[in-house]
Design an enzyme around this catalytic site. Structure first.
Site, short mmCIF file in Angstrom:
data_model
loop_
_atom_site.label_atom_id
_atom_site.label_comp_id
_atom_site.label_asym_id
_atom_site.label_seq_id
_atom_site.Cartn_x
_atom_site.Cartn_y
_atom_site.Cartn_z
N TYR A 171 -1.81 -8.79 16.74
CA TYR A 171 -2.00 -8.27 15.37
C TYR A 171 -2.59 -6.78 15.43
CZ TYR A 171 -2.88 -6.40 10.46
OH TYR A 171 -2.82 -5.45 9.73
N SER A 186 -9.13 -5.97 2.71
CA SER A 186 -8.88 -6.05 1.55
C SER A 186 -8.19 -5.65 0.95
CB SER A 186 -8.77 -7.81 1.20
OG SER A 186 -9.81 -8.64 2.63
N LEU A 226 1.07 -1.10 0.02
CA LEU A 226 -0.13 0.03 -0.17
C LEU A 226 0.58 0.62 -0.09
CD1 LEU A 226 -3.16 -0.93 2.37
CD2 LEU A 226 -2.74 -1.47 -0.02
N GLY A 284 4.34 -1.20 9.25
CA GLY A 284 4.46 -1.80 10.88
C GLY A 284 4.45 -3.38 9.97
N ASN A 334 -9.19 -4.36 9.46
CA ASN A 334 -10.35 -4.98 10.55
C ASN A 334 -9.97 -5.71 11.56
OD1 ASN A 334 -10.67 -7.99 8.92
ND2 ASN A 334 -8.42 -6.85 7.38
N ASP A 373 11.25 3.73 5.05
CA ASP A 373 10.78 2.21 5.43
C ASP A 373 11.79 1.59 5.43
OD1 ASP A 373 8.55 0.35 4.01
OD2 ASP A 373 10.01 -0.76 4.41
N ILE A 374 11.92 0.28 6.24
CA ILE A 374 13.41 -0.33 6.95
C ILE A 374 13.51 -1.24 5.49
CG2 ILE A 374 11.76 -2.24 7.90
CD1 ILE A 374 13.17 -2.58 9.67
N1 LIG Z 1 -2.70 -4.78 2.57
C1 LIG Z 1 -4.65 -4.60 3.53
O1 LIG Z 1 -5.05 -5.53 2.94
C2 LIG Z 1 -4.52 -4.63 4.70
C3 LIG Z 1 -5.13 -4.61 5.54
C4 LIG Z 1 -5.10 -4.43 6.44
C5 LIG Z 1 -4.32 -3.27 7.12
N2 LIG Z 1 -3.28 -3.06 6.72
C6 LIG Z 1 -2.09 -2.09 7.18
O2 LIG Z 1 -2.01 -1.70 6.54
C7 LIG Z 1 -0.38 -1.29 6.29
C8 LIG Z 1 -0.05 -1.32 4.50
O3 LIG Z 1 -0.27 -2.89 4.58
P1 LIG Z 1 0.57 -3.25 3.52
O4 LIG Z 1 -0.19 -4.87 2.72
O5 LIG Z 1 1.41 -2.42 2.39
O6 LIG Z 1 2.05 -3.97 4.18
P2 LIG Z 1 3.28 -4.53 4.08
O7 LIG Z 1 3.74 -5.18 4.13
O8 LIG Z 1 3.49 -4.87 2.50
O9 LIG Z 1 3.87 -3.06 3.74
C9 LIG Z 1 4.19 -2.56 6.13
C10 LIG Z 1 5.59 -2.24 5.40
O10 LIG Z 1 6.71 -1.43 6.54
C11 LIG Z 1 7.58 -1.53 6.53
N3 LIG Z 1 8.02 -1.65 7.79
C12 LIG Z 1 7.42 -3.09 8.75
N4 LIG Z 1 8.46 -2.89 10.25
C13 LIG Z 1 8.91 -1.93 10.02
C14 LIG Z 1 9.87 -0.85 11.36
N5 LIG Z 1 9.68 -1.27 11.77
N6 LIG Z 1 10.57 0.41 10.46
C15 LIG Z 1 10.31 0.78 8.76
N7 LIG Z 1 9.12 0.47 7.88
C16 LIG Z 1 9.10 -1.05 8.84
C17 LIG Z 1 7.74 -3.08 5.72
O11 LIG Z 1 9.32 -2.79 5.17
C18 LIG Z 1 6.84 -3.00 5.05
O12 LIG Z 1 7.35 -2.57 3.51
C19 LIG Z 1 0.02 -1.90 7.49
O13 LIG Z 1 0.15 -1.23 8.64
C20 LIG Z 1 -1.30 -3.19 7.83
O14 LIG Z 1 -0.83 -3.62 8.73
C21 LIG Z 1 -3.44 -3.49 5.37
#
Ligand SMILES: NC(=O)c1ccc[n+]([C@@H]2O[C@H](COP(=O)([O-])OP(=O)(O)OC[C@H]3O[C@@H](n4cnc5c(N)ncnc54)[C@H](O)[C@@H]3O)[C@@H](O)[C@H]2O)c1
Length: 266
Positions: free
Chosen positions: A145, A174, A20, A82, A121, A44-45
């Protein structure tokens, strides 16, 4: 189309290398190129794909120092970083809890106007599927989580009440390219609609809000009237994004497999 005058000019995206994060960074870098925003900072990390004119900082986000450096000079923070799945406390506490707490303190210290928070969610995943819940439904997490996301929502509420920082919590369902499970008929959000929700969070007038990150999903167990009230107008429906094969599993709880999984030993 959002009014550019109301659009924050300097924006930080955390988690910018993630799924995202990349979708959001693309949308906002288009605005940067069009002169509609002035400064886009990505963090980002992991390594972040380079985009011309965009500041990218590769760093773990969990310490106060890093959070303060990242927030400096920003008008808005889109906090997506995260761990997006169940994990141990050892992993979740720094990435999901400490990072979020420090970022909000940094936002206060640096006069950031608003923080958009990627909740989930899974913050409400233990509600049964036959119950419709809206933005006023209290957290009912289905996992450690999900509990970290409930923490983020409550943090946003506290800071919105006691500081100038506005909080916009998106209980994302999702958000993927395709619909690959029956459950997604209720929970799906297209990437384009996710960006529409982000634009709502960046421009609407509020102090603290909870919204659902879903598209226009007929019969969803989430009533997203609050997002629509704030201006969110989703354009997509899950039926237009169906992939083959589709996972036909029926779940008892809104969090699906997260809710059914036993709580692992930490
Ligand atoms: N994609 C979905 O459907 C969905 C649904 C519910 C919630 N979310 C939330 O949306 C956010 C983005 O989701 P996503 O699908 O892109 O996940 P993703 O895992 O692709 O992206 C999360 C990013 O956070 C970075 N990260 C993790 N720990 C870190 C830290 N300590 N320091 C710096 N960077 C860090 C990771 O390297 C990763 O690039 C997340 O917080 C996730 O919990 C996503």
């Amino acid at each position: 189309m959002t009014d550019n005058k109301a659009f924050p000019q300097s924006i930080l995206i955390t988690g910018a290398a993630g799924n995202l994060g990349q979708v959001t960074a693309r949308a906002l870098s288009d605005r940067l190129r069009a002169g509609q925003i002035r400064h886009l900072r990505l963090a980002d990390i992991r390594p972040i794909p380079a985009v011309e004119g965009v500041e990218a900082i590769q760093t773990p986000i969990s310490s106060r120092e890093v959070a303060f450096d990242l927030a400096e000079g920003m008008d808005a923070i889109i906090h997506l970083s995260g761990i997006p799945t169940e994990g141990t406390w050892e992993a979740l506490i720094p990435a999901n809890i400490a990072a979020t707490a420090h970022l909000w303190d940094a936002a206060v210290a640096h006069g950031v106007d608003r923080v958009l928070f990627a909740s989930s969610n899974h913050a409400v995943g233990m509600y049964p599927v036959d119950r419709t819940v809206d933005h006023s439904a209290p957290p009912c997490p289905d996992s450690r989580y999900g509990l970290t996301k409930a923490f983020g929502e409550q943090l946003a509420a506290l800071y919105a009440a006691k500081t100038p920082v506005r909080g916009f919590c998106m209980r994302i369902g999702s958000c993927f390219e395709v619909v690959s499970a029956k459950r997604h008929l209720q929970t799906f959000q297209s990437h384009a609609d996710f960006i529409r929700l982000i634009e709502t969070g960046l421009t609407a007038d509020y102090r603290f809000e909870v919204v659902y990150g879903i598209s226009d999903n007929p019969g969803s167990f989430w009533d997203n009237a609050n997002a629509r009230r704030l201006g969110y107008a989703p354009q997509d429906r899950p039926a237009d994004f169906m992939a083959e094969p589709v996972d036909e599993t029926d779940y008892r709880f809104q969090g699906g497999s997260f809710a059914d999984a036993p709580l692992s030993r930490d």
